[in-house]
Design a protein around this motif. Structure first.
Motif, PDB file in Angstrom:
ATOM      1  N   ARG A 163     -51.419  -2.561   6.966  1.00 32.24           N
ATOM      2  CA  ARG A 163     -51.492  -1.094   7.081  1.00 32.24           C
ATOM      3  C   ARG A 163     -52.889  -0.596   6.674  1.00 32.24           C
ATOM      4  O   ARG A 163     -53.465   0.262   7.339  1.00 32.24           O
ATOM      5  CB  ARG A 163     -50.410  -0.471   6.192  1.00 32.24           C
ATOM      6  N   ILE A 164     -53.430  -1.144   5.599  1.00 29.86           N
ATOM      7  CA  ILE A 164     -54.776  -0.763   5.153  1.00 29.86           C
ATOM      8  C   ILE A 164     -55.807  -1.099   6.238  1.00 29.86           C
ATOM      9  O   ILE A 164     -56.753  -0.344   6.475  1.00 29.86           O
ATOM     10  CB  ILE A 164     -55.115  -1.494   3.828  1.00 29.86           C
ATOM     11  N   ALA A 165     -55.583  -2.228   6.918  1.00 32.95           N
ATOM     12  CA  ALA A 165     -56.520  -2.684   7.950  1.00 32.95           C
ATOM     13  C   ALA A 165     -56.372  -1.926   9.261  1.00 32.95           C
ATOM     14  O   ALA A 165     -57.151  -2.145  10.190  1.00 32.95           O
ATOM     15  CB  ALA A 165     -56.330  -4.180   8.190  1.00 32.95           C
ATOM     16  N   GLY A 166     -55.360  -1.050   9.355  1.00 31.49           N
ATOM     17  CA  GLY A 166     -55.223  -0.200  10.528  1.00 31.49           C
ATOM     18  C   GLY A 166     -54.043  -0.472  11.422  1.00 31.49           C
ATOM     19  O   GLY A 166     -53.879   0.175  12.454  1.00 31.49           O
ATOM     20  N   GLY A 167     -53.199  -1.432  11.044  1.00 26.60           N
ATOM     21  CA  GLY A 167     -52.037  -1.755  11.866  1.00 26.60           C
ATOM     22  C   GLY A 167     -50.733  -1.369  11.191  1.00 26.60           C
ATOM     23  O   GLY A 167     -50.713  -0.984  10.021  1.00 26.60           O
TER      24      GLY A 167
END
Length: 265
Positions: A163-167
């Motif tokens: 989630r932090i990485a954008g997914g």
């Protein structure tokens, strides 16, 4: 020197943490599964696996502190406690938990200030990755596979780092389950129904085989399979709840998501 002087690490993350804090001289024994840092394998005796340990060899090292992880090591811990050894078994499974673990382990060995500063640096690194991810054209749906026989979905800290990485992890309800047996997918078709854009595999020390994944019945219609978005994240980077996951691990996930995003632009 404050705190324990002879530490045995039953898993990799305390070893990596203590080396990162510059306190590696305290370590007298490590897990045989330790990969990070590489120097630890060369200079420290290997006295444990994950579900088993050479208790006799550990006792010969005369430790004044043993550090392990999770309920899976409860029997090892109990045997050492009965032998009069002080044991700390951490049981964290979230990003916040990993940061807190670094702070607590640092405090236990008398370097709380150094540990706090490192945890703050790691937090800022995660925030920078999250900021970069906010520029993506859209967030991909991500399926993370921890094992293939049976299929096991990703644990909580992996879902949070995704989630932090954008997914967005396609099995958030599974990620909330602490035990691997609770994350077993009884129906592989459920992955196809959730239609991930990216499939990340980290088969717990075994090489990820994207061609085997792509050949699973009914998976050819999955966007990730159709577009060739099946990638390995090396286990030592992501499956240990320690510093590696918050640095190289999340960066490896972010690199795959950013590459996917460029293809969407």
């Amino acid at each position: 020197m404050q705190g324990p002087r002879r530490i045995v690490c039953l898993t990799e993350e305390p070893t990596e943490t203590l080396y990162g804090l510059g306190e590696q001289d305290r370590i007298v024994g490590i897990s045989g599964f330790t990969v990070r840092p590489a120097i630890a394998r060369r200079e420290k005796p290997k006295v444990s696996a994950f579900t088993s340990a050479k208790v006799g060899e550990i006792l010969k090292l005369k430790p004044d502190f043993v550090v392990g992880f999770s309920d899976i090591q409860a029997d090892i811990a109990a045997e050492l406690i009965r032998a009069g050894i002080e044991v700390w078994i951490a049981n964290h499974r979230s990003v916040e938990g990993i940061l807190d673990y670094i702070r607590r382990l640092g405090a236990l060995v008398g370097v709380a200030g150094k540990a706090d500063a490192w945890a703050d640096t790691l937090q800022r690194g995660l925030e920078a990755i999250e900021e970069e991810a906010s520029k993506l054209p859209r967030r991909p749906r991500v399926y993370f596979e921890e094992w293939d026989e049976p299929l096991i979905t990703g644990i909580r800290w992996v879902a949070e780092l995704t989630r932090i990485a954008g997914g967005d992890d396609v099995f958030p309800e599974r990620a909330a389950e602490p035990l691997a047996k609770q994350r077993i997918l009884e129906d592989p078709g459920e992955v196809a129904r959730r239609a991930p854009d990216i499939i990340l595999g980290s088969w717990c020390g075994k090489k990820f085989r994207p061609e085997k994944v792509a050949a699973r019945p009914g998976w050819n219609a999955i966007p990730a399979v159709r577009d060739g978005e099946l990638h390995e994240i090396k286990s030592p980077l992501i499956l240990q709840p320690g510093p590696a996951a918050l640095t190289d691990g999340v960066r490896a996930i972010a690199a795959r998501i950013q590459a996917w995003g460029r293809g969407q632009g």
